[in-house]
Design a protein around this motif. Structure first.
Motif, short mmCIF file in Angstrom:
data_model
loop_
_atom_site.label_atom_id
_atom_site.label_comp_id
_atom_site.label_asym_id
_atom_site.label_seq_id
_atom_site.Cartn_x
_atom_site.Cartn_y
_atom_site.Cartn_z
N GLU A 119 -0.04 -2.29 -6.94
CA GLU A 119 1.35 -1.83 -7.05
C GLU A 119 1.69 -0.92 -5.87
O GLU A 119 0.95 0.01 -5.55
N VAL A 120 2.81 -1.21 -5.21
CA VAL A 120 3.26 -0.36 -4.10
C VAL A 120 3.86 0.91 -4.68
O VAL A 120 4.83 0.88 -5.43
N LEU A 121 3.26 2.04 -4.32
CA LEU A 121 3.65 3.33 -4.87
C LEU A 121 4.68 4.03 -4.00
O LEU A 121 5.48 4.83 -4.50
N GLU A 161 -4.35 -12.27 2.90
CA GLU A 161 -3.80 -12.26 1.54
C GLU A 161 -3.14 -10.93 1.18
O GLU A 161 -2.62 -10.78 0.08
N GLU A 162 -3.20 -9.96 2.11
CA GLU A 162 -2.64 -8.62 1.88
C GLU A 162 -3.18 -7.99 0.60
O GLU A 162 -2.46 -7.39 -0.20
N LEU A 163 -4.49 -8.12 0.43
CA LEU A 163 -5.13 -7.56 -0.76
C LEU A 163 -5.20 -6.04 -0.67
O LEU A 163 -5.47 -5.49 0.40
N PRO A 164 -5.01 -5.33 -1.79
CA PRO A 164 -5.26 -3.90 -1.79
C PRO A 164 -6.76 -3.61 -1.70
O PRO A 164 -7.60 -4.51 -1.87
N PHE A 165 -7.09 -2.35 -1.45
CA PHE A 165 -8.46 -2.00 -1.13
C PHE A 165 -9.43 -2.27 -2.29
O PHE A 165 -10.52 -2.79 -2.08
N GLY A 166 -9.06 -1.92 -3.51
CA GLY A 166 -9.96 -2.11 -4.64
C GLY A 166 -10.42 -3.56 -4.80
O GLY A 166 -11.63 -3.83 -4.84
N PRO A 167 -9.50 -4.52 -4.91
CA PRO A 167 -9.91 -5.92 -4.98
C PRO A 167 -10.69 -6.39 -3.76
O PRO A 167 -11.56 -7.25 -3.86
N ALA A 168 -10.39 -5.82 -2.59
CA ALA A 168 -11.14 -6.19 -1.38
C ALA A 168 -12.60 -5.76 -1.51
O ALA A 168 -13.52 -6.50 -1.14
#
Length: 305
Positions: free
Chosen positions: A128-130, A236-243
């Motif tokens: 989610e973009v904060l 895929e512009e994944l956020p850090f956690g999933p990366a």
């Protein structure tokens, strides 16, 4: 033993590891190993220094923590704090309360540093973009001026040095943003924790940074990224956690940057530096971290550290 032999070539670098290398991201999480196991295994793997990790994971009573670390031959190099100082003076009191708790414990157990991690612009779990990933001029001013204030207060009250950690999915990430941050802050108050993995994740060159801003390098985190996985993460512009869950941070020496030239550049600065191994692995099976930690320590010894 000659001054240039591998065993002595990195004599100014003090190697350690951190709860992060055992998959620890939170003070309490059923998917993380118990703190006693972390301490047992980090010592058995051959490390003499540790960081505190998330506040509350290790015992927060200084006497107990000292007893637990000393009997395993471990010492503490730093605590870690999280800040969102670009939000301005309104967040100062809340930030300071968090920092003070960590600083009291860090000082009591003999640490010299506080690693300061900026807040994320997107949630590292959900994506989610904060907030906007680009700061306004006013937000940059808040970030730099309040970080200087933090450095001064931590120095004056606790005798510790803050080292700011460029981090993926924060506003201090790329070469451009790291340089902008360093150029706008007082070297007497604000040093850098160069995390080689995060800097590579964001496209930076660690050796170049050390050679350009050597006087600002106050601390190192040793980490590598898998370039193939990173390319997919970026696409895929994944956020850090999933990366991280995909394995973007990998066991050295399989990834980038090569750590030998980074360590050589750090040694050439002529100052004592901590170099703390961090291999982000949250979540991970409980039996996975120790063999990696042992192999990583062996690899770093082969580099002279």
């Amino acid at each position: 033993m000659t001054p240039t032999s591998p065993q002595s070539s990195l004599s100014r670098i003090r190697i350690g590891s951190a709860p992060d290398s055992w998959g620890v991201w939170f003070p309490d999480d059923p998917r993380q190993v118990p703190w006693q196991r972390f301490l047992d295994e980090v010592a058995r793997a051959g490390y003499g220094w540790i960081e505190l990790g998330p506040y509350g994971y290790l015992p927060t009573d200084p006497a107990r923590l000292t007893e637990e670390t000393e009997r395993r031959g471990l010492r503490v190099s730093a605590g870690t704090v999280f800040t969102g100082l670009h939000h301005g003076p309104a967040v100062w009191e809340r930030t300071w309360a968090h920092v003070a708790d960590n600083a009291v414990l860090a000082r009591a157990v003999g640490a010299e540093h506080l690693v300061v991690i900026p807040s994320f612009w997107r949630d590292d779990k959900t994506g989610e973009v904060l907030e906007d990933r680009t700061l306004t001029a006013e937000q940059w001013h808040h970030l730099t001026s309040l970080t200087e204030r933090l450095g001064q207060e931590v120095q004056d009250r606790f005798g510790l040095r803050i080292v700011v950690h460029p981090h993926a999915d924060t506003h201090i990430d790329t070469e451009e943003n790291v340089a902008r941050f360093l150029d706008a802050t007082d070297p007497e108050l604000v040093a850098l924790c160069l995390d080689t993995g995060h800097y590579a994740y964001c496209g930076g060159d660690s050796v170049k940074l050390i050679e350009t801003y050597g006087e600002r390098i106050g601390y190192l985190h040793l980490k590598q990224v898998d370039p193939e996985i990173l390319a997919r993460v970026v696409a895929e512009e994944l956020p850090f956690g999933p990366a991280v869950a995909r394995g973007v941070m990998c066991e050295p020496p399989a990834g980038v940057p090569a750590l030998e030239p980074v360590l050589a550049a750090a040694q050439a600065l002529g100052v004592e530096l901590f170099a703390i191994v961090e291999q982000d692995m949250y979540p991970c099976p409980p039996d996975k971290p120790y063999p990696i930690a042992e192999r990583t320590r062996r690899f770093l010894r082969s580099c002279g550290a």
